[in-house]
Design an enzyme around this catalytic site. Structure first.
Site, PDB file in Angstrom:
ATOM      1  N   ARG A 180       0.879  -1.213  -0.002  1.00  0.00           N
ATOM      2  CA  ARG A 180      -0.063   0.044  -0.053  1.00  0.00           C
ATOM      3  C   ARG A 180       0.832   1.320   0.013  1.00  0.00           C
ATOM      4  NH1 ARG A 180      -2.034  -3.858  -1.362  1.00  0.00           N
ATOM      5  NH2 ARG A 180      -4.049  -4.631  -0.470  1.00  0.00           N
ATOM      6  N   SER A 230     -11.167  -0.953   3.090  1.00  0.00           N
ATOM      7  CA  SER A 230     -10.517  -1.163   4.488  1.00  0.00           C
ATOM      8  C   SER A 230      -9.750  -0.047   4.992  1.00  0.00           C
ATOM      9  CB  SER A 230      -9.322  -2.173   3.980  1.00  0.00           C
ATOM     10  OG  SER A 230      -9.740  -3.337   3.501  1.00  0.00           O
ATOM     11  N   GLU A 299      -5.412   3.352   6.323  1.00  0.00           N
ATOM     12  CA  GLU A 299      -4.870   2.934   4.965  1.00  0.00           C
ATOM     13  C   GLU A 299      -5.624   3.940   4.291  1.00  0.00           C
ATOM     14  OE1 GLU A 299      -4.926  -1.047   3.462  1.00  0.00           O
ATOM     15  OE2 GLU A 299      -6.385  -0.336   1.849  1.00  0.00           O
TER      16      GLU A 299
END
Length: 312
Positions: A180, A230, A299
């Site tokens: 990520r 998420s 995130e």
């Protein structure tokens, strides 16, 4: 002073590029999948890299701060909104070109469109992206992924601009991808086009795999309630959703922000405010840290100002 600079910038942009789509005081809740966020002073929707470069150079010269977003699927905008210019690189700047085993894609193209185009061209490697509700540019920027696949596995070249309009071209190794993450996040660079090199596949098999993955997604994730996907990054050696569930937080609410009852890794908006949502993030982090000794990192990208904050 700030308002004068902003109005001068808007006037200059309208003069130089009459076809450029600009919005004053655009409510950002309409541009995020969470449906949260206050107004942006000025929102631009470029349709070409040339328009994007003009926005960057003119705002840089005017001293007006710039924030770049995509589809808003991984974004929390605070209730006070965003000062300066917000540039939305999304569906207005899309398009694909298939050449053999390569696809060159404009940054505003949706990931689902890219995945479907690849499958229809008998090219694999992108079935994981079929259910990710974001743009290619945003996906490359944060190295988006799902079901053991991620953008770093298939990207070969990324093109775009620095914040002052200077162009760049990075190969896959130069992107410094990790979980990520890409270097663009630290360097504040903006993607305009991405080239993918993909393995050969069979259309029917690829489409069937995409159907199966999206079925699994619908069974496990709260797709009918506004969310930003998420909420937390995967911690080393575990999963955020498991930790949150083990701490008894599934279904926990602050205001109308809630830890999803279906998937604890998703925080959802049931009609609340960004302040509710951010307070819930902080509470989950605190409880998980106290009980498990692990600090969950968001995130989601958080931008903007709280209510009551004004520009100097």
């Amino acid at each position: 002073m700030f308002e004068t600079s902003l109005r001068a910038l808007e006037a200059r942009l309208r003069e130089r590029e009459p076809g450029l789509h600009l919005e004053r005081d655009a409510v950002m809740a309409g541009y995020t999948t969470l449906h949260l966020g206050g107004p942006a002073d000025l929102l631009a929707h470029p349709s070409t890299p040339e328009q994007l470069r003009l926005l960057l150079t003119e705002s840089h010269d005017a001293g007006v701060p710039v924030t770049v977003i995509g589809h808003g699927s991984n974004l929390v905008v605070r209730d006070g909104g965003v000062r300066g210019l917000v540039i939305r690189v999304c569906r207005e700047m899309d398009g694909l070109e298939v050449s053999g085993d390569r696809i060159r894609v404009m940054a505003g193209t949706m990931m689902s469109v890219l995945a479907m185009t690849a499958a229809n061209s008998n090219l694999g490697g992108l079935t994981f992206a079929s259910g990710i509700p974001g743009t290619v540019g945003g996906g490359v920027y944060m190295n988006a992924g799902a079901y053991e696949g991620e953008m770093s596995q298939v990207v070969t070249l990324v093109e775009g601009f620095d914040m002052d309009g200077t162009p760049f071209r990075y190969t896959r190794p130069e992107m410094r991808f990790s979980h990520r993450y890409s270097r663009l996040m630290d360097e504040r660079k903006i993607v305009t086009q991405v080239t993918f090199q993909l393995p050969q596949g069979k259309r029917a098999e690829l489409l069937a795999e995409m159907v199966e993955l999206n079925k699994r997604r619908a069974e496990k994730q709260p797709l009918t309630i506004p969310s930003a996907g998420s909420t937390f990054k995967r911690p080393v050696g575990g999963y955020a959703s498991q930790l949150i569930d083990q701490c008894g937080l599934k279904g926990y609410s602050i205001g109308k922000a809630q830890v999803s009852e279906k998937h604890a890794g998703f925080l959802v908006n049931r009609g609340g405010t960004a302040a509710d949502f951010l307070a819930l993030i902080a509470h989950v982090q605190k409880v998980v840290h106290e009980q498990k000794g692990i600090w969950l990192e968001p995130e989601v990208r958080i931008i903007g100002e709280d209510v009551g904050v004004t520009a100097v």
